[in-house]
Design a protein around this motif. Sequence first.
Motif, short mmCIF file in Angstrom:
data_model
loop_
_atom_site.label_atom_id
_atom_site.label_comp_id
_atom_site.label_asym_id
_atom_site.label_seq_id
_atom_site.Cartn_x
_atom_site.Cartn_y
_atom_site.Cartn_z
N PRO A 315 0.82 -1.21 0.00
CA PRO A 315 0.00 0.00 0.00
C PRO A 315 0.86 1.26 0.00
O PRO A 315 2.05 1.22 0.35
CB PRO A 315 -0.78 -0.12 1.31
N PRO A 316 0.31 2.40 -0.36
CA PRO A 316 1.09 3.65 -0.43
C PRO A 316 1.66 4.10 0.91
O PRO A 316 2.58 4.91 0.93
CB PRO A 316 0.07 4.66 -0.96
N THR A 317 1.14 3.59 2.02
CA THR A 317 1.65 4.00 3.33
C THR A 317 2.94 3.27 3.71
O THR A 317 3.56 3.61 4.72
CB THR A 317 0.58 3.75 4.41
N ASP A 318 3.37 2.28 2.91
CA ASP A 318 4.63 1.59 3.18
C ASP A 318 5.78 2.31 2.46
O ASP A 318 5.60 2.83 1.35
CB ASP A 318 4.57 0.14 2.71
N HIS A 431 14.60 -11.99 -1.93
CA HIS A 431 14.41 -10.54 -1.81
C HIS A 431 13.89 -10.18 -0.41
O HIS A 431 14.36 -9.21 0.20
CB HIS A 431 13.44 -10.04 -2.87
N VAL A 432 12.92 -10.93 0.08
CA VAL A 432 12.34 -10.66 1.39
C VAL A 432 13.40 -10.82 2.49
O VAL A 432 13.50 -10.01 3.41
CB VAL A 432 11.13 -11.58 1.65
N ALA A 433 14.20 -11.88 2.39
CA ALA A 433 15.25 -12.12 3.38
C ALA A 433 16.30 -11.03 3.36
O ALA A 433 16.77 -10.57 4.41
CB ALA A 433 15.88 -13.49 3.14
N VAL A 444 14.27 -1.06 1.63
CA VAL A 444 13.38 -0.44 0.66
C VAL A 444 13.63 -1.00 -0.74
O VAL A 444 12.70 -1.38 -1.46
CB VAL A 444 13.55 1.10 0.67
N SER A 445 14.88 -1.09 -1.12
CA SER A 445 15.24 -1.58 -2.45
C SER A 445 14.79 -3.02 -2.67
O SER A 445 14.20 -3.36 -3.70
CB SER A 445 16.75 -1.46 -2.65
N GLU A 446 15.07 -3.88 -1.69
CA GLU A 446 14.74 -5.29 -1.84
C GLU A 446 13.24 -5.54 -1.78
O GLU A 446 12.71 -6.41 -2.48
CB GLU A 446 15.46 -6.12 -0.78
N MET A 447 12.51 -4.79 -0.97
CA MET A 447 11.06 -4.96 -0.92
C MET A 447 10.40 -4.48 -2.21
O MET A 447 9.40 -5.04 -2.65
CB MET A 447 10.48 -4.25 0.29
#
Length: 495
Positions: A315-318, A431-433, A444-447
């Motif tokens: 969502p935009p709030t993340d 990516h999550v790890a 931020v980049s990996e998420m």
Amino acid sequence: MVALVGSAALLAVAACSAGSGSSGGSSPGAEEALMVGLVAEPASLDFTTTDGAAIPQALLGNVYNGLVKQDESGKIVPDLAKSWTLSPDRKTYTFTLVDNAKFTNGQAFTADDAVFSIERVQTAWTTSLKSAMAVVESAKATSATELTVTLTKPSNDWLFRMTTRIGAMFDKTGVDKLATDPVGTGPYKFGSWKRGDSIVLQRNDQYWGTKPYFGQVTLKYFKDPNALNNALLSGTIDVIGTVQAPEALSQFNGNGKYQVIEGTTNGEVLLSFNNSRPVFKDLRVRQGIRAAIDHKALLDTCFAGRGKLIGSMVPPTDPWYEDLTGVAPYDQAKAKSLLQAAGATGKTLRLRLPTLPYATSCGQVVKSQLEQAGLKVQIDQLEFPAAWLTAVLKNADYDLSIIAHVEPRDLGAVFNAQYYTRYDDPTLQQHVAAADAGDEATQVSEMRKAARRLSEQAAADWLFLIPNLIVADKDVKGLPQNAITESFDLSRLSR
């Protein structure tokens, strides 16, 4: 998770941002009562063994406190922990706890209870959300008011998860009847539960923090959205906490008796795919289904155009939000071509829907649009929460479903091989790890990479982000503009 979002997620409203005002300057009303109308009734009051967002919606932050919580902007702030420090290797947290908190059964809250609660997630919880506590190597009480938690590896996610239901603090002697008699340290204590109708919470006059204004709050549940609206119009309830028929807002807009609040949530309405089914092993089928959905037309038809198209599980709030609606634009010709090339044209898919208004109405649109692309769709209605949670969430007995996932930052939790989506993608998990272990910029980049991977691989289809829509009597203060946690914080409300 669905809100469930843990769920793990189902339409749940969380009180995180002040809407019409704040209760900070109000004195508690000894006999004042409030009635809030909601839709999704809990199947149980024990979120340690039962998924679904309706339980933390009612209890988290109201009956239960955590060590930490989120403020209106999503920042992690103190709750039962007054402060904390993190070691240079980012693996050891030391919490300093409040010294005046008591459980509603009269027992004092100490660091021993925090150790018990953390360890119990690992040993006694049965919901999939417990996996977030697996990174904890040890939890130790170094005094009555000091807790040390050591992780097996650095984890950005762990402290954030402690703001959710897995961070709830329990009394060592108060966990025998969690399903029917929850015991916490919160501003309210459990009063009664009339199944199929309502839950009553009473003000906890021994609460260690600021006393809530209302002496009693009743959460009244409605299966019919029109009945919910009529209850406010007739004065039966004071607040519609989850507007389910946005087209009906016209009867409240412009009426001086009511206030209408519209903000955002983190509730992604997901057209979920059972990725363990052979038909969904073919990327062309998944991409074809996404191309077949006209998301703007769907939003206009089944939710009166309210909400936001996002194209991903973020969502935009993340902090790592990106608009990914362009990854899978509506293209019926492409959808037909992909489905035909995959040999899926004419196949029947079972769309199993919970008996929630938004799922029912959006399901009809999805069925129509997919059939125009060459699929056949069989709709099954499953009573929510019990039947849907068992058949779809627990047993993955479905092809397609529609549910709003409202747990915060739940991308990795929803899309894995163990969860009901049955999505097994090592690249996604990498990516999550990496996001969890890295610094803020790396996270931020990996998420962002993880969200794009999900969207490009068409692990599901994101219909829209559900809005926070609340209607209430004009004199009710402290209502949330946005809903970005699992809790409906009743302690903020006043008149």
